[in-house]
Scaffold this active site. Structure first.
Site: not given
Length: 158
Positions: A73-75, A111-112, A126
Site C-alpha cells: 500500500l506504499c505510494h 517506509m523507504e 549475503d
C-alpha cells in the site's frame, strides 16, 4: 486511526490527493552483529565477495527506490535523496546502517528509509554468509521523521 482501512475494515491505498506537498525526511537504522573473526575480515576488506559496503550502499539505495513495489500500500515516490552510512562498534562487533531518505511530496518516506536500512543489512549478511552463518540483524527502527501534517518525530535513545 488506521488510515489504510476503509469504513468496512478493508485495506486500501490512502488517498493523498488533497495533501500539501512538503519537504519530508526520514532516518532509519538497522544493526548487524558479527562474530569477531567475520567483523575483522569485514573491516579489513578481506571477504571473498568483494567490496561489501559499496554493495550494501547500492542495495539500500535501490531498495528505497523500489519500496512501493515491495510494500503493497506504499505510494511510489520521487525520492530526492537517499544516503546510506555505516558506523562501527568494535567492542560489540557490529555495524549500524543509517538510511536517510528525502522527498518533496504528499506522503512521508518512513517506509523507504526502513526498507533501505533493512536491505542494506540483508546485503551485509549475503556478502558475509560464506564465512559466518550466525550473523544477527536487528533491531531495525525509525530514528526520526520530519515534514507533513504530523511534523517532527524522534525516537527515544536506546
Amino acid at each position: 486511526m488506521l488510515t489504510h482501512l476503509d469504513d468496512k475494515g478493508h485495506a486500501h491505498m490512502v488517498d493523498v490527493t488533497d495533501k500539501s506537498n512538503s519537504s519530508r525526511v526520514a532516518v532509519a537504522e538497522s544493526v548487524v552483529r558479527f562474530n569477531p573473526e567475520t567483523y575483522r575480515l569485514l573491516l579489513d576488506d578481506a571477504l571473498p565477495k568483494g567490496d561489501v559496503f559499496a554493495t550494501a550502499r547500492i542495495a539500500g539505495i535501490q531498495a528505497a527506490k523500489k519500496c512501493s513495489d515491495l510494500i503493497p500500500l506504499c505510494h511510489p515516490l520521487m525520492l530526492t535523496s537517499v544516503k546510506i552510512a555505516f558506523a562501527f562498534n568494535d567492542e560489540e562487533h557490529q555495524v549500524t546502517i543509517e538510511a536517510l531518505c528525502k522527498v518533496s511530496g504528499q506522503t512521508g518516506v518512513e517506509m523507504e528509509s526502513l526498507t533501505a536500512a533493512s536491505v542494506a543489512a540483508l546485503t551485509l549478511y549475503d556478502m558475509c554468509k560464506a564465512v559466518d552463518k550466525g550473523i544477527v540483524i536487528g533491531p531495525t527502527r525509525l530514528l526520526e521523521k520530519s515534514g507533513g501534517k504530523s511534523g517532527h518525530w524522534q525516537a527515544e535513545h536506546s
